[in-house]
Design a protein around this motif. Structure first.
Motif, PDB file in Angstrom:
ATOM      1  N   SER A  57     -22.924  -0.569  13.444  1.00  0.00           N
ATOM      2  CA  SER A  57     -21.854  -2.054  13.567  1.00  0.00           C
ATOM      3  C   SER A  57     -20.736  -0.852  14.804  1.00  0.00           C
ATOM      4  CB  SER A  57     -20.647  -2.304  12.458  1.00  0.00           C
ATOM      5  OG  SER A  57     -20.210  -1.162  11.801  1.00  0.00           O
ATOM      6  N   ALA A  58     -20.497   0.357  14.031  1.00  0.00           N
ATOM      7  CA  ALA A  58     -20.034   1.726  15.273  1.00  0.00           C
ATOM      8  C   ALA A  58     -20.593   1.799  16.305  1.00  0.00           C
ATOM      9  CB  ALA A  58     -19.150   2.648  14.381  1.00  0.00           C
ATOM     10  N   ASN A  59     -22.102   1.826  16.641  1.00  0.00           N
ATOM     11  CA  ASN A  59     -23.131   2.700  17.227  1.00  0.00           C
ATOM     12  C   ASN A  59     -22.962   3.965  17.198  1.00  0.00           C
ATOM     13  OD1 ASN A  59     -24.914   1.391  19.394  1.00  0.00           O
ATOM     14  ND2 ASN A  59     -23.433   2.242  20.696  1.00  0.00           N
ATOM     15  N   HIS A  60     -22.892   4.280  15.922  1.00  0.00           N
ATOM     16  CA  HIS A  60     -23.134   6.115  15.263  1.00  0.00           C
ATOM     17  C   HIS A  60     -24.672   5.645  15.621  1.00  0.00           C
ATOM     18  CE1 HIS A  60     -19.309   7.423  16.053  1.00  0.00           C
ATOM     19  NE2 HIS A  60     -18.801   6.376  14.865  1.00  0.00           N
ATOM     20  N   VAL A  61     -25.520   5.078  14.486  1.00  0.00           N
ATOM     21  CA  VAL A  61     -27.070   4.869  14.804  1.00  0.00           C
ATOM     22  C   VAL A  61     -27.511   3.785  15.333  1.00  0.00           C
ATOM     23  CG1 VAL A  61     -26.796   6.657  13.123  1.00  0.00           C
ATOM     24  CG2 VAL A  61     -26.576   4.530  12.234  1.00  0.00           C
ATOM     25  N   HIS A  62     -28.704   3.692  15.218  1.00  0.00           N
ATOM     26  CA  HIS A  62     -29.253   2.503  15.029  1.00  0.00           C
ATOM     27  C   HIS A  62     -30.117   2.166  14.408  1.00  0.00           C
ATOM     28  CE1 HIS A  62     -28.529   3.066  19.920  1.00  0.00           C
ATOM     29  NE2 HIS A  62     -27.592   2.869  19.531  1.00  0.00           N
ATOM     30  N   SER A  63     -30.702   1.344  14.122  1.00  0.00           N
ATOM     31  CA  SER A  63     -31.429   0.762  12.880  1.00  0.00           C
ATOM     32  C   SER A  63     -32.895   0.353  13.834  1.00  0.00           C
ATOM     33  CB  SER A  63     -31.081  -0.801  12.124  1.00  0.00           C
ATOM     34  OG  SER A  63     -32.226  -1.223  11.519  1.00  0.00           O
ATOM     35  N   ALA A  65     -37.134  -0.360  13.668  1.00  0.00           N
ATOM     36  CA  ALA A  65     -38.284  -0.518  12.859  1.00  0.00           C
ATOM     37  C   ALA A  65     -38.940   1.251  12.232  1.00  0.00           C
ATOM     38  CB  ALA A  65     -39.921  -1.074  13.736  1.00  0.00           C
ATOM     39  N   LYS A  66     -38.441   1.698  12.479  1.00  0.00           N
ATOM     40  CA  LYS A  66     -39.162   2.627  11.551  1.00  0.00           C
ATOM     41  C   LYS A  66     -38.240   4.043  10.572  1.00  0.00           C
ATOM     42  CE  LYS A  66     -42.428   4.518  15.102  1.00  0.00           C
ATOM     43  NZ  LYS A  66     -43.618   5.756  15.560  1.00  0.00           N
ATOM     44  N   GLY A  67     -36.720   3.290  10.753  1.00  0.00           N
ATOM     45  CA  GLY A  67     -35.903   3.691  10.372  1.00  0.00           C
ATOM     46  C   GLY A  67     -34.532   3.720  10.963  1.00  0.00           C
ATOM     47  N   PHE A  68     -33.656   4.486  10.540  1.00  0.00           N
ATOM     48  CA  PHE A  68     -32.294   5.251  11.891  1.00  0.00           C
ATOM     49  C   PHE A  68     -32.465   6.131  12.313  1.00  0.00           C
ATOM     50  CE2 PHE A  68     -31.901   1.886   7.628  1.00  0.00           C
ATOM     51  CZ  PHE A  68     -31.102   1.320   8.266  1.00  0.00           C
ATOM     52  N   THR A  69     -32.150   6.299  13.861  1.00  0.00           N
ATOM     53  CA  THR A  69     -32.080   7.067  14.526  1.00  0.00           C
ATOM     54  C   THR A  69     -30.133   7.426  15.128  1.00  0.00           C
ATOM     55  OG1 THR A  69     -32.350   5.502  16.592  1.00  0.00           O
ATOM     56  CG2 THR A  69     -33.713   6.565  15.539  1.00  0.00           C
ATOM     57  N   LEU A  70     -30.552   8.029  16.267  1.00  0.00           N
ATOM     58  CA  LEU A  70     -29.068   8.077  16.316  1.00  0.00           C
ATOM     59  C   LEU A  70     -28.763   7.605  17.446  1.00  0.00           C
ATOM     60  CD1 LEU A  70     -28.543  12.615  16.530  1.00  0.00           C
ATOM     61  CD2 LEU A  70     -27.603  10.866  14.811  1.00  0.00           C
TER      62      LEU A  70
END
Length: 77
Positions: A57-63, A65-70
């Protein structure tokens, strides 16, 4: 359109720890899935999900399909 992200000072110590863990995985070319994060972080899964939710929600990581990225960042790899 420019991606905005919240100030890192708004993150708790645990959220920073989760962010750094995601960053290490992302830096190696992967995406952090919940199973990997659970194996690397000695906390209940609910805590990890809560931290990830705030980081997204703070836009530090993105969700993805493969998982979480920066999310957007201003430091070099």
């Amino acid at each position: 359109m420019e991606d905005k992200r919240a100030d890192v000072q708004e993150l708790s110590d645990f959220e920073l720890y989760v962010y750094e863990t995601v960053a290490e995985i992302d830096k190696a070319g992967g995406a952090a899935n919940i199973e990997t994060l659970r194996n690397l972080i000695d906390r209940p899964e609910e805590d990890i999900w809560a931290a990830l939710s705030h980081l997204v929600s703070a836009n530090h990581v993105h969700s993805t399909a493969k998982g979480f990225t920066l999310g957007p960042h201003d430091w070099a790899p």
